[in-house]
Design a protein around this motif. Structure first.
Motif, PDB file in Angstrom:
ATOM      1  N   PRO A 125       0.827  -1.207   0.000  1.00  0.00           N
ATOM      2  CA  PRO A 125       0.000   0.000   0.000  1.00  0.00           C
ATOM      3  C   PRO A 125       0.863   1.259   0.000  1.00  0.00           C
ATOM      4  CG  PRO A 125      -0.770  -1.566   1.660  1.00  0.00           C
ATOM      5  CD  PRO A 125       0.548  -2.090   1.169  1.00  0.00           C
ATOM      6  N   ALA A 126       0.366   2.316  -0.629  1.00  0.00           N
ATOM      7  CA  ALA A 126       1.097   3.580  -0.665  1.00  0.00           C
ATOM      8  C   ALA A 126       1.325   4.146   0.731  1.00  0.00           C
ATOM      9  CB  ALA A 126       0.344   4.592  -1.529  1.00  0.00           C
ATOM     10  N   GLY A 127       0.510   3.722   1.698  1.00  0.00           N
ATOM     11  CA  GLY A 127       0.679   4.181   3.070  1.00  0.00           C
ATOM     12  C   GLY A 127       2.025   3.805   3.662  1.00  0.00           C
ATOM     13  N   VAL A 128       2.635   2.738   3.171  1.00  0.00           N
ATOM     14  CA  VAL A 128       3.966   2.352   3.654  1.00  0.00           C
ATOM     15  C   VAL A 128       4.965   3.465   3.360  1.00  0.00           C
ATOM     16  CG1 VAL A 128       5.854   0.701   3.379  1.00  0.00           C
ATOM     17  CG2 VAL A 128       3.468  -0.108   3.404  1.00  0.00           C
ATOM     18  N   TYR A 129       4.876   4.008   2.151  1.00  0.00           N
ATOM     19  CA  TYR A 129       5.732   5.139   1.775  1.00  0.00           C
ATOM     20  C   TYR A 129       5.331   6.402   2.529  1.00  0.00           C
ATOM     21  CZ  TYR A 129       7.240   8.968  -1.407  1.00  0.00           C
ATOM     22  OH  TYR A 129       7.739  10.123  -1.956  1.00  0.00           O
ATOM     23  N   ARG A 130       4.037   6.660   2.641  1.00  0.00           N
ATOM     24  CA  ARG A 130       3.577   7.886   3.305  1.00  0.00           C
ATOM     25  C   ARG A 130       4.092   7.959   4.751  1.00  0.00           C
ATOM     26  NH1 ARG A 130      -1.315   7.723   1.975  1.00  0.00           N
ATOM     27  NH2 ARG A 130      -1.475   9.484   0.541  1.00  0.00           N
ATOM     28  N   GLU A 131       4.097   6.827   5.442  1.00  0.00           N
ATOM     29  CA  GLU A 131       4.539   6.809   6.832  1.00  0.00           C
ATOM     30  C   GLU A 131       6.007   7.165   6.981  1.00  0.00           C
ATOM     31  OE1 GLU A 131       3.598   2.971   8.273  1.00  0.00           O
ATOM     32  OE2 GLU A 131       1.416   3.306   8.308  1.00  0.00           O
ATOM     33  N   ARG A 132       6.801   6.910   5.928  1.00  0.00           N
ATOM     34  CA  ARG A 132       8.245   7.136   6.010  1.00  0.00           C
ATOM     35  C   ARG A 132       8.710   8.323   5.176  1.00  0.00           C
ATOM     36  NH1 ARG A 132      11.166   2.645   7.227  1.00  0.00           N
ATOM     37  NH2 ARG A 132      12.730   4.210   7.786  1.00  0.00           N
ATOM     38  N   ALA A 133       7.835   8.906   4.399  1.00  0.00           N
ATOM     39  CA  ALA A 133       8.247   9.874   3.377  1.00  0.00           C
ATOM     40  C   ALA A 133       9.015  11.056   3.947  1.00  0.00           C
ATOM     41  CB  ALA A 133       7.031  10.364   2.593  1.00  0.00           C
ATOM     42  N   ALA A 134       8.650  11.517   5.125  1.00  0.00           N
ATOM     43  CA  ALA A 134       9.304  12.694   5.698  1.00  0.00           C
ATOM     44  C   ALA A 134      10.783  12.448   5.987  1.00  0.00           C
ATOM     45  CB  ALA A 134       8.585  13.113   6.976  1.00  0.00           C
ATOM     46  N   GLU A 135      11.201  11.192   6.049  1.00  0.00           N
ATOM     47  CA  GLU A 135      12.599  10.867   6.331  1.00  0.00           C
ATOM     48  C   GLU A 135      13.464  10.899   5.076  1.00  0.00           C
ATOM     49  OE1 GLU A 135      12.896   7.484   9.390  1.00  0.00           O
ATOM     50  OE2 GLU A 135      10.950   7.139   8.410  1.00  0.00           O
ATOM     51  N   PHE A 136      12.820  10.997   3.904  1.00  0.00           N
ATOM     52  CA  PHE A 136      13.520  10.865   2.630  1.00  0.00           C
ATOM     53  C   PHE A 136      13.392  12.148   1.815  1.00  0.00           C
ATOM     54  CE2 PHE A 136      12.743   6.620   4.106  1.00  0.00           C
ATOM     55  CZ  PHE A 136      13.840   5.882   3.687  1.00  0.00           C
ATOM     56  N   ARG A 137      14.168  12.218   0.736  1.00  0.00           N
ATOM     57  CA  ARG A 137      14.187  13.415  -0.108  1.00  0.00           C
ATOM     58  C   ARG A 137      13.565  13.183  -1.472  1.00  0.00           C
ATOM     59  NH1 ARG A 137      18.241  16.922   1.142  1.00  0.00           N
ATOM     60  NH2 ARG A 137      17.229  18.255  -0.402  1.00  0.00           N
ATOM     61  N   GLY A 138      13.259  11.943  -1.803  1.00  0.00           N
ATOM     62  CA  GLY A 138      12.678  11.641  -3.096  1.00  0.00           C
ATOM     63  C   GLY A 138      12.175  10.219  -3.135  1.00  0.00           C
ATOM     64  N   LEU A 139      11.546   9.871  -4.246  1.00  0.00           N
ATOM     65  CA  LEU A 139      10.940   8.553  -4.450  1.00  0.00           C
ATOM     66  C   LEU A 139      11.545   7.900  -5.673  1.00  0.00           C
ATOM     67  CD1 LEU A 139       8.620   6.412  -4.031  1.00  0.00           C
ATOM     68  CD2 LEU A 139       7.216   7.872  -5.525  1.00  0.00           C
ATOM     69  N   GLU A 140      11.849   6.613  -5.575  1.00  0.00           N
ATOM     70  CA  GLU A 140      12.222   5.828  -6.748  1.00  0.00           C
ATOM     71  C   GLU A 140      11.167   4.772  -7.007  1.00  0.00           C
ATOM     72  OE1 GLU A 140      15.637   3.001  -8.803  1.00  0.00           O
ATOM     73  OE2 GLU A 140      16.152   4.141  -6.996  1.00  0.00           O
ATOM     74  N   LEU A 141      10.743   4.684  -8.265  1.00  0.00           N
ATOM     75  CA  LEU A 141       9.852   3.637  -8.741  1.00  0.00           C
ATOM     76  C   LEU A 141      10.579   2.843  -9.817  1.00  0.00           C
ATOM     77  CD1 LEU A 141       6.544   5.682  -9.138  1.00  0.00           C
ATOM     78  CD2 LEU A 141       7.130   4.121  -7.279  1.00  0.00           C
ATOM     79  N   SER A 142      10.507   1.525  -9.758  1.00  0.00           N
ATOM     80  CA  SER A 142      11.206   0.706 -10.746  1.00  0.00           C
ATOM     81  C   SER A 142      10.271  -0.298 -11.396  1.00  0.00           C
ATOM     82  CB  SER A 142      12.382  -0.030 -10.116  1.00  0.00           C
ATOM     83  OG  SER A 142      13.073  -0.770 -11.111  1.00  0.00           O
TER      84      SER A 142
END
Length: 251
Positions: free
Chosen positions: A89-106
């Protein structure tokens, strides 16, 4: 000419307990001041090579915690990107997003096409946090540069970065496809030098980013490629540093 230090927009975490020290030492040796870091070793290289040609899905998670730990040890020289798994679920990323500077999709690793709502949901979260989105294209329906363009049209305020200037080292077609879409930039690791020239001519110097794909490619190879191009100072400065700072939201 006094060249500024590089900001490498595409590296992966090296294996081993001394990975950070080795990466920082190599960066210092080559004049790379900072680097975007994402997880590596998500998929076996042989399986990845097969999926690039034949398609397929892989649902393993990247070690984003290891990336954060490495970046914390680097004194700000390594910049963490979250390697998302669209099978979660996208919520996994949302919960951690503030710790990161960008997103990678592969799509190459996880086998989910750009138009899939799971990918769209992840991009939507990136927009919430002001993250750029790094991704790659494939030569399969649903996974191409044209499909990325359609996704980018839905999110005009998000910056997308097409890794490796497309699917192949000679992918002029991908460069041409993204050219009309201003919120897509091209990262040039692994491409031929004439593709870098074409990207600069067709996208403009503001839409091209230096990257190395270290440790899969030695950064010296990519640096040498750029040095052979004999770029004007203003173009050089944009591509090797200033564009990356802008995409990351820094001065």
């Amino acid at each position: 000419m006094d060249r500024p230090p590089f900001l490498d927009f595409h590296t992966r975490l090296m294996p081993g307990p001394d990975a950070v020290d080795r990466q920082l030492a190599l960066m210092a040796e080559l004049g790379i001041d900072r680097a975007v870091l994402a997880a590596g070793a998500v998929i076996d290289p042989d399986r990845l090579a097969r999926q690039l040609v034949e398609g397929g899905q892989f649902d393993s998670d990247a070690d984003n915690d290891a990336v954060l730990a490495a970046c914390a040890r680097s004194g700000g020289r390594l910049i963490p990107f979250f390697f998302a798994n669209p099978h979660r679920p996208a919520g996994v990323y949302r919960e951690r997003a503030a710790e990161f500077r960008g997103l990678e999709l592969s799509p190459a690793v996880h086998g989910i096409p750009f138009a899939d709502e799971r990918m769209v949901d992840l991009v939507r979260v990136a927009g919430e946090f002001g993250h750029p989105v790094y991704t790659v294209s494939l030569g399969q329906p649903g996974f191409g540069a044209g499909d990325l363009v359609e996704l980018a049209k839905r999110f005009p305020d998000i910056t997308f970065v097409l890794g490796h200037c497309g699917f192949l080292a000679v992918d002029l077609h991908a460069v041409n496809q993204i050219a009309p879409q201003p919120n897509i930039l091209a990262e040039t690791s692994g491409t031929f030098s004439f593709i870098v020239k074409a990207a600069l001519a067709r996208l403009g110097a503001d839409r091209v980013l230096f990257g190395s794909e270290h440790p899969h490619q030695h950064p010296a190879v990519e640096i040498t490629k750029y040095r052979t191009l004999d770029l004007p100072e203003e173009t050089w400065n944009k591509v090797v540093r200033l564009n990356a700072l802008r995409v990351l939201g820094e001065r």
